[in-house]
Scaffold this active site. Structure first.
Site, PDB file in Angstrom:
ATOM      1  N   TYR A  14     -14.695  12.985  -2.985  1.00 24.01           N
ATOM      2  CA  TYR A  14     -13.423  12.107  -3.243  1.00 24.01           C
ATOM      3  C   TYR A  14     -13.776  10.602  -2.378  1.00 24.01           C
ATOM      4  CZ  TYR A  14     -12.014  14.106   1.344  1.00 24.01           C
ATOM      5  OH  TYR A  14     -12.223  14.484   2.639  1.00 24.01           O
ATOM      6  N   GLY A  15     -14.768  10.947  -1.713  1.00 21.95           N
ATOM      7  CA  GLY A  15     -14.831   9.742  -0.651  1.00 21.95           C
ATOM      8  C   GLY A  15     -16.202   8.957  -0.825  1.00 21.95           C
ATOM      9  N   THR A  16     -16.884   8.897   0.208  1.00 20.29           N
ATOM     10  CA  THR A  16     -18.076   7.970   0.433  1.00 20.29           C
ATOM     11  C   THR A  16     -19.385   8.739  -0.389  1.00 20.29           C
ATOM     12  OG1 THR A  16     -18.587   9.122   2.518  1.00 20.29           O
ATOM     13  CG2 THR A  16     -17.453   7.141   2.515  1.00 20.29           C
ATOM     14  N   LEU A  17     -19.065  10.004  -0.856  1.00 18.61           N
ATOM     15  CA  LEU A  17     -20.187  10.861  -1.552  1.00 18.61           C
ATOM     16  C   LEU A  17     -20.095  10.316  -3.152  1.00 18.61           C
ATOM     17  CD1 LEU A  17     -19.977  14.086  -0.012  1.00 18.61           C
ATOM     18  CD2 LEU A  17     -22.219  12.538  -0.252  1.00 18.61           C
ATOM     19  N   GLU A  89     -21.351  15.859   6.651  1.00 20.73           N
ATOM     20  CA  GLU A  89     -19.965  15.828   6.991  1.00 20.73           C
ATOM     21  C   GLU A  89     -19.621  16.556   8.359  1.00 20.73           C
ATOM     22  OE1 GLU A  89     -18.460  13.815   5.286  1.00 20.73           O
ATOM     23  OE2 GLU A  89     -19.502  14.030   3.260  1.00 20.73           O
TER      24      GLU A  89
HETATM   25  N1  PCA Z   1     -17.385  12.450   2.044  1.00 18.44           N
HETATM   26  C1  PCA Z   1     -16.864  13.505   1.481  1.00 18.44           C
HETATM   27  C2  PCA Z   1     -15.599  13.409   2.397  1.00 18.44           C
HETATM   28  C3  PCA Z   1     -15.139  12.318   2.601  1.00 18.44           C
HETATM   29  C4  PCA Z   1     -16.220  11.625   2.659  1.00 18.44           C
HETATM   30  O1  PCA Z   1     -16.473  10.300   2.889  1.00 18.44           O
HETATM   31  C5  PCA Z   1     -16.422  13.048   0.093  1.00 18.44           C
HETATM   32  O2  PCA Z   1     -16.710  11.866  -0.522  1.00 18.44           O
HETATM   33  O3  PCA Z   1     -15.926  14.012  -0.509  1.00 18.44           O
END
Ligand code: PCA
Length: 159
Positions: A14-17, A89
């Site tokens: 949900y984030g930077t991935l 992470e």
């Molecule tokens: N990376 C993981 C968790 C938060 C982040 O930046 C993600 O993208 O789900």
């Protein structure tokens, strides 16, 4: 030929991935293992998704029922990729992870790993609760290489 059974896991990012975000390359780097995009998805349970610390890091906070049904992407990954995601992470020191139901674009519900923060200060919960994360120039994600202090420094979670 000897065939090795690979256990595949599903992970919801949900984030930077996510595609187009600063850490997506980690998920697609062949040396890190195998990953396959399955679908866009949304958490069935509501979670607070916030951007926090002075490094603008996205977090899902372990406070189920607050916030929104968060949007992200589902990938199928092999064990090698899963352990490389854990390295990125800093699991289980920084993010923890747990299985959560994710609703896919075709309305199917599937159980996926999701990285989240268990212990956090109230200031983090008070930040705007997002539906979708996007890295923007106004709140630019600061990669580890640009962080001058240790990610685990005590005050990092406070702002
Ligand atoms: N990376 C993981 C968790 C938060 C982040 O930046 C993600 O993208 O789900």
């Amino acid at each position: 030929m000897k065939s090795v059974a690979q256990t595949m896991s599903r992970v919801f990012v949900y984030g930077t991935l996510k595609k187009g975000e600063p850490n997506h390359y980690w998920l697609t780097k062949p040396e890190n293992g195998v990953s396959k995009f399955i679908s866009e998805g949304t958490t069935v349970t509501k979670f607070p998704l916030v951007i926090g610390t002075r490094f603008n890091i996205p977090f899902i906070l372990d406070k189920k029922g607050s916030g929104n049904e968060v949007e992200g992407e589902v990938y199928e990954v092999d064990e090698k990729m899963m352990s490389n995601l854990d390295i990125l992470e800093d699991y289980p020191e920084y993010y923890d992870r747990e299985k959560q139901d994710i609703k896919l674009s075709n309305n199917e519900v599937t159980s996926c790993w999701l990285y989240l923060i268990r212990k956090f200060p109230d200031e983090l919960l008070a930040k705007p609760h997002l539906v979708t994360y996007k890295n923007t120039p106004a709140q630019k994600y600061c990669e580890r290489s640009c962080r001058t202090t240790d990610l685990k420094a005590k005050d990092d979670m406070s702002y």
